[in-house]
Design an enzyme around this catalytic site. Structure first.
Site, short mmCIF file in Angstrom:
data_model
loop_
_atom_site.label_atom_id
_atom_site.label_comp_id
_atom_site.label_asym_id
_atom_site.label_seq_id
_atom_site.Cartn_x
_atom_site.Cartn_y
_atom_site.Cartn_z
N GLY A 611 -3.75 -7.38 10.19
CA GLY A 611 -4.72 -6.57 9.48
C GLY A 611 -5.79 -7.39 8.80
O GLY A 611 -6.98 -7.03 8.80
N HIS A 884 -0.62 -0.05 5.46
CA HIS A 884 -0.28 -1.39 5.97
C HIS A 884 -1.08 -1.58 7.25
O HIS A 884 -0.65 -1.17 8.33
CB HIS A 884 1.22 -1.51 6.25
CG HIS A 884 2.08 -1.38 5.03
ND1 HIS A 884 1.95 -2.21 3.94
CD2 HIS A 884 3.09 -0.52 4.74
CE1 HIS A 884 2.85 -1.87 3.02
NE2 HIS A 884 3.55 -0.84 3.49
N THR A 885 -2.25 -2.18 7.15
CA THR A 885 -3.13 -2.29 8.31
C THR A 885 -2.54 -3.17 9.41
O THR A 885 -2.90 -3.02 10.58
CB THR A 885 -4.50 -2.85 7.88
OG1 THR A 885 -4.31 -4.10 7.21
CG2 THR A 885 -5.20 -1.89 6.95
N CYS A 886 -1.67 -4.09 9.04
CA CYS A 886 -1.06 -4.96 10.05
C CYS A 886 -0.18 -4.17 11.01
O CYS A 886 0.00 -4.57 12.17
CB CYS A 886 -0.24 -6.06 9.39
SG CYS A 886 -1.19 -7.10 8.26
N PHE A 887 0.40 -3.08 10.53
CA PHE A 887 1.36 -2.32 11.33
C PHE A 887 0.90 -0.89 11.57
O PHE A 887 1.66 -0.07 12.08
CB PHE A 887 2.73 -2.30 10.64
CG PHE A 887 3.22 -3.67 10.27
CD1 PHE A 887 3.69 -4.53 11.24
CD2 PHE A 887 3.19 -4.11 8.96
CE1 PHE A 887 4.14 -5.80 10.90
CE2 PHE A 887 3.63 -5.37 8.60
CZ PHE A 887 4.11 -6.23 9.58
#
Length: 918
Positions: A611, A884-887
Site C-alpha cells: 500500500g 489496510h491498503t496493503c491487503f
C-alpha cells in the site's frame, strides 16, 4: 468412393431421421431447423460460450439416450451401462441440461452416433454397420422402389404424384446410382459443384454429390487439383495484385528465394471459385452430406499427416491447397465437423513445415479475408467446448489437452494471416538498441551456478523469435490495423482455466528444450490479465533470486544484508529524495533495482506491504508529470503528456523517470500516466511515424491527412507550405526547424508531399526528443531488460499494464467483494454501503479506490480482479472507516443508519492522506 468409406458413412447414421424423431434439446422449439448446424459467425465470447454449451448438452443427451457403444461402460450417466436407467427422450433432454449446467457427469471417450434407439432398430451400436449395409442391400434389390441413376430418378419423380422421401448418406452403397458424368478421380470445379447441388435439390438424391465430395476429399492429390485457376501471364498477374494488396508485391518479387513455395500466381488454386462453390453447397440441406463429409475430411487429414511425416510425395503447394479448401467448407462450425473433423485437421496442420505454414498464412491473408472470421470462430468454439466440457485437475492440465493445444497452434498461423490481411507498415524504423552493461557479481554468479533453479540471468538472450514470424518477415509492431481486432483472438474461458504457475513453469522449460507446451508461447490467445499474472511470477522469481544473492553477500561478509530496494523519502520532498536515492543505486549496483521495492515515508508509521508503494508512485507521478516541473508537456487535443524538447533537466533526470516506470511494472503497481500510444511503441523498439500522430495530435494528423488526400494540381497554392516548420516551447515561444537543407525555399508539391509528411512526423516524434527519450528508455530497460514484456504484450496491452483498465464497473467489484467480521452480503450496513457507492460520481469512486487500495486505478482485467474485503469494525460509533491498503481491506463500523454511514464514508475518502499504525 470405396466400400470402406461407404460403410463408414452408413455407420454414422441418419441425422435427418434422428433429429425428426427425437425431441432433443435443440429441436424442442423448432424442429424444422437442422439440429446440428449453428450460426457460423460469432459476435462475442458469450456467443461462443452459448454455442459450446449447446454442443455439451447435445453430447450429454445422446450419451444418456444412446450410450457410447462400449458394452463394458461403467459410467452411470451413459446408456451403454447395463445398470443405467433407460430414459425417454424428454427425460434425457432435461437430465442433459442439468448435467451440463453443473458438470456432474463425465463424458465417455467415444460419444455415440446420433441415431435414435427405436423398436425398429434391432441392432446394437456395435453392429450398426452390418445392419445399415443390409438395409442398403435390401433397398437396392427393390428395383421398383429405387432408381438406377440420378437421371431416371428425376423422370420417376416427375411421373410420381407422391414426393419421394429424402435419402441420406447411410443409404448409399458402392454400386448404387452410378453416373458416367461423375468419374472417379475427377477434381472438383465450381461448375461441377453447382450442377451436383442443383441435381440434388431437384431429385432429392444426394448420392452423386456425396460421391463427388468423397472422391475429392479422401484423396489429397485430387483435392489439390480442384478449383484450379486458368493460366495467366505471371507478369500481368503481379502487376494486378500489386495494385490491390501490399503483401502480394513481396510474394511476386523475383528476388524471393522461396518463390517456388510462396508464389501464388499461375494455374494455382482459385480460392474465390472454391468459396463460391461451397456457398452454393450450403443451399443443400446438411443432413444429405454431413456424415459422409466428416468421414472424408477425417480421412483427408490422416492422409496429409502421413504424407507430411513419412511419404513426403506431395508438394508443399498441394498440401497447402488442401488445407485452404478444407477450411473453406461452410459447415465446419457444425457439431460433427467440430468434434470429429476439425481436431484431426489441426493434428495434420501441426506437422506443416515453417515454409508451408508461411504459405498458408499468405494465401489466407491474400485470398481468404472473408473466411478469416469463420475459421477463427470455429477454432475458438472448439477450444471453448473442450474447456467447458472437461474437468481439468492438477494432474491433467489444459496444457495436456491436445485438442486445445493443436487448435492453438493452428490459430497462430491464422493470427499472422490476420496481420498480413490488414494494414502493415513494413518499413518502420527501429529505435537504436540500448545495451545494459552486465554487472560484475562473482558471488552472484557462483550462486546461480550452484542453484540452477533460480538461474534467470540469461533469460533475455533466451527469448527466441518465432520462426514463422521470421519467415513471414513480420512483427506485431508492424501491424497498424489487423483485418480482425486482436481482441477477437482472446479466449476468456481458456484464460480463466489456465493454472498460470504451471504454464509459466512450462514456459521457462519450453525456452530451454521446447518439450512442454505453454500458452505463454502463444500470447495472442490469452487476455492481458492472464499474461500479467505470468509476468508477476517472472518478476517475483527474479526478486527472490536477488534476495538470495544479497544473503550470500552478507554470509561471506562482502556486504551488509540488503534483501530489498529500500527508499526513505519525505512526503514534501518526494521527487528530490526519490531521484537521489535511485541515482545512487543505479550507479553503485544496478542489479539492486530488481529487488523488491520497500518504501518508507519519513515520520510515518506505515509498514510497506504494498500500500505504501502504491501511494509513493501516485505522488511521484503527480509531481513529475506536472507541466510546472518542466520535464513533460500537456497535449491539449489528446489529453496526453509528451517529452519537453526544450527541457532544462539533465539526461540523468529522464533516466530516473524511466526507472520509476520500470519499477512500477516490475512491482505490479498501476500508474496514473497518460502517455500516447507511440511512447509504448518506442519503448518496444519502433520509432514513431505518421500514423502515430493520430493519437498524439489528432488535429495535426487530420490536417496532414487532408494534404495527402488532396490530388489537385494547385496544392502548392492552396497550402503554401514549405519544408520549414514552426512549433512552440513550453513558454509559448515560436521555434523554427528546416526538415531539409534550405527548407524555407522548398515548397510542398504533389511530388514531395509524402516526404514532407514523413519528415514532419519523424521530427516531432523522434528527432526533437531524441536525447530525452533515449535517456528515458535506458532507465526503463535497466529494470525490464530481462523481462519477457516485449514477447508477451502488444503496445496496447503494455499501456493497460501500466495504466490499468478504463472500465469502472462497480457492479463487478460488488460481486467479487468478500466480507469478514460478521458482515455478509445481506447485512443492512453492506446493502446501504453499495447503495451509496453506486450513486457516487466517478471522481468520488476514484477516491474510494484510493482509500481502500492505495491506488485510484482499475487493475488489469477490470474490478472483478480486485479482491476487496469489507470487515466489521465494531458496533455503531463516531469513528471514521479505515483501510489496510496493503491487503485491500476496508474496516467499516456497523453504523446505525444510512445517513451516518454516508457522512463518515465521504469524510474518510476525502481526507485520507498519510499512514499510521492501528
Amino acid at each position: 468412393m470405396n466400400s470402406k468409406s461407404e460403410t463408414d458413412e452408413a455407420s454414422r447414421g441418419s441425422e435427418a431421421s434422428s433429429s425428426n424423431n427425437i425431441p432433443t434439446p435443440n429441436n424442442l422449439e423448432d424442429s424444422s431447423q437442422p439440429v446440428l448446424c449453428l450460426n457460423p459467425v460469432l459476435d462475442s465470447t458469450q456467443d461462443i460460450m452459448k454455442r459450446a454449451a449447446k454442443q455439451l448438452i447435445e453430447r450429454y443427451f445422446y450419451q444418456l439416450l444412446d450410450g457410447c457403444g462400449n458394452p463394458n461402460c461403467v459410467n452411470q450417466y451413459c446408456a451403454s451401462n447395463l445398470q443405467a436407467r433407460h430414459l425417454t427422450p424428454n427425460e434425457a433432454a432435461a437430465e442433459a441440461i442439468k448435467l451440463a449446467e453443473h458438470k456432474e457427469a463425465r463424458l465417455c471417450d467415444s460419444y455415440p452416433n446420433k441415431v435414435p434407439r427405436t423398436e425398429t432398430n434391432n441392432c446394437d451400436s456395435s453392429a450398426s454397420t452390418t445392419c445399415n449395409t443390409s438395409n442398403i442391400t435390401d433397398k437396392k434389390n427393390s428395383n421398383d422402389e429405387k432408381p438406377e441413376s440420378s437421371s431416371s430418378n428425376k423422370v420417376k419423380e416427375e411421373n410420381s404424384p407422391k414426393e419421394q422421401e429424402p435419402e441420406t448418406s447411410q443409404n448409399l452403397s458402392q454400386e448404387d446410382n452410378k453416373d458416367s458424368s461423375h468419374n472417379n478421380g475427377v477434381p472438383l470445379t465450381e461448375e461441377r459443384m453447382c450442377q451436383l447441388c442443383d441435381d440434388c435439390l431437384q431429385t432429392k438424391i444426394p448420392q452423386p454429390l456425396i460421391r463427388a465430395l468423397g472422391e475429392a476429399f479422401t484423396q489429397p492429390a485430387i483435392l489439390a487439383r480442384s478449383f484450379q485457376s486458368k493460366l495467366r501471364d505471371s507478369k500481368t498477374t503481379c502487376e494486378e495484385e500489386n495494385k490491390t494488396d501490399k503483401e502480394s508485391k513481396a510474394m511476386c518479387s523475383t528476388s524471393d528465394p522461396d518463390k517456388d513455395i510462396d508464389s501464388v500466381t499461375g494455374p494455382g488454386l482459385d480460392v474465390a471459385s472454391c468459396h463460391r462453390a461451397f456457398q452454393y453447397l450450403a443451399k443443400v440441406p446438411s443432413e444429405y452430406y454431413s456424415s459422409a463429409l466428416v468421414t472424408a475430411l477425417t480421412t483427408l487429414a490422416e492422409h496429409l499427416m502421413i504424407d507430411l511425416r513419412i511419404n513426403q510425395k506431395m508438394s508443399m503447394e498441394d498440401v497447402v491447397n488442401c488445407f485452404v479448401i478444407a477450411f473453406e467448407m461452410p459447415d465446419l462450425g457444425c457439431s460433427d465437423y467440430l468434434e470429429i473433423a476439425l481436431p484431426t485437421l489441426c493434428l495434420a496442420a501441426e506437422h506443416l513445415p515453417v515454409k508451408a505454414q508461411a504459405r498458408l498464412a499468405r494465401v489466407w491473408a491474400q485470398h481468404c479475408k472473408e473466411s478469416l472470421r469463420h475459421i477463427l470462430d470455429t477454432l475458438q468454439q472448439l477450444i471453448t467446448l473442450r474447456i467447458i466440457s472437461t474437468n481439468y485437475t492438477r494432474h491433467y492440465q489444459v496444457q495436456d489437452d491436445e485438442s486445445v493445444t493443436r487448435a492453438t497452434k493452428l490459430m497462430k498461423i491464422l493470427y499472422y494471416a490476420n496481420m498480413l490481411a490488414g494494414i502493415v507498415e513494413h518499413n518502420s524504423q527501429q529505435e537504436e538498441p540500448i545495451v545494459i552493461a552486465n554487472q560484475l557479481d562473482p558471488l552472484g554468479d557462483a550462486l546461480y551456478d550452484f542453484l540452477p533453479l533460480s538461474s534467470m540471468k540469461n533469460s533475455k538472450q533466451s527469448q527466441p523469435e518465432d520462426p514463422l514470424a521470421i519467415e513471414l518477415d513480420i512483427n506485431v509492431l508492424d501491424a497498424r490495423k489487423p483485418y480482425l481486432p486482436f481482441e477477437e483472438f482472446y479466449n476468456e474461458p481458456l484464460s480463466d482455466t489456465i493454472e498460470m504457475d504451471i504454464d509459466f513453469a512450462s514456459y521457462k522449460t519450453d525456452i530451454t528444450n521446447g518439450k512442454k507446451f505453454a500458452f505463454l508461447r502463444y500470447p495472442f490467445i490469452l487476455t492481458a490479465a492472464s499474461k500479467s499474472l505470468g509476468l508477476y511470477y517472472e518478476n517475483r522469481i527474479r526478486m527472490y533470486s536477488e534476495r538470495r544473492v544479497s544473503l550470500l553477500h552478507a554470509v561471506v561478509g562482502a556486504a551488509p544484508p540488503a534483501p530489498f530496494l529500500r527508499l526513505t523519502v519525505r512526503r514534501h520532498h518526494i521527487i528530490h529524495d526519490a531521484l537521489v536515492e535511485l541515482e545512487m543505486v543505479a550507479m553503485e549496483r544496478a542489479l539492486d533495482l530488481k529487488k523488491q521495492l520497500v518504501v518508507e515515508f519519513e515520520g510515518e508509521q506505515g509498514v510497506d506491504e504494498g500500500g505504501v508503494s502504491k501511494e509513493f508512485f501516485q505522488l511521484i507521478v503527480e509531481e513529475i508529470f506536472n507541466p510546472d516541473y518542466g520535464m513533460f508537456t500537456q497535449q491539449v487535443d489528446s489529453h496526453t503528456v509528451w517529452f519537453n524538447p526544450t527541457s532544462f533537466e539533465t539526461e540523468a533526470q529522464f533516466t530516473l523517470i524511466g526507472i520509476v516506470l520500470g519499477l512500477a511494472i516490475y512491482n505490479n503497481i498501476i500508474l496514473a500516466v497518460n502517455f500516447p500510444m507511440v511512447v509504448y511503441r518506442k519503448l518496444m523498439g519502433r520509432k514513431g511515424s505518421f500514423e502515430d500522430l493520430a493519437d498524439w495530435n489528432p488535429t495535426l494528423y487530420n490536417g496532414l491527412k487532408d494534404m495527402l488526400d488532396y490530388m489537385e494540381s494547385d496544392l502548392e497554392e492552396v497550402y503554401y507550405q514549405t519544408f520549414r516548420i514552426c512549433y512552440q516551447d513550453v513558454f509559448g515561444n515560436n521555434l523554427f526547424h528546416d526538415l531539409k537543407e534550405n527548407g524555407d525555399s522548398i515548397f510542398v508539391t504533389q511530388e514531395n508531399k509524402k516526404e514532407f509528411v514523413d519528415l514532419y512526423a519523424d521530427f516531432l516524434l523522434n528527432k526533437s526528443v531524441e536525447t530525452q527519450f533515449k535517456a528515458f528508455r535506458r532507465g526503463f530497460l535497466m529494470v525490464t531488460d530481462e523481462s519477457p514484456l516485449g514477447a508477451l504484450f502488444r503496445p496496447e496491452e503494455v499501456e493497460t499494464l501500466v495504466c490499468g483498465s478504463k472500465n469502472f464497473d462497480f457492479n463487478e467489484l460488488e460481486k467479487s467483494t468478500e466480507y469478514d467480521g460478521g458482515y455478509t452480503s445481506e447485512s443492512q450496513t453492506i446493502k446501504d454501503f453499495w447503495s451509496i457507492v453506486h450513486n457516487l460520481s466517478l471522481e468520488d469512486k476514484r477516491k474510494l479506490l484510493q482509500f481502500t487500495t492505495g491506488s485510484d486505478r482499475v487493475p488489469v482485467g477490470g474490478l472483478s480482479h480486485l479482491k476487496l474485503v469489507i470487515a466489521r469494525n465494531g458496533p455503531d460509533c463516531d469513528r471514521l472507516p479505515t483501510a489496510h491498503t496493503c491487503f485491500n481491506v476496508l474496516l467499516l463500523p456497523e453504523y446505525e443508519n444510512k445517513e451516518k454511514l454516508e457522512d463518515r464514508l465521504m469524510k474518510a475518502i476525502s481526507y485520507s492522506k498519510g499512514f499510521g499504525m492501528l
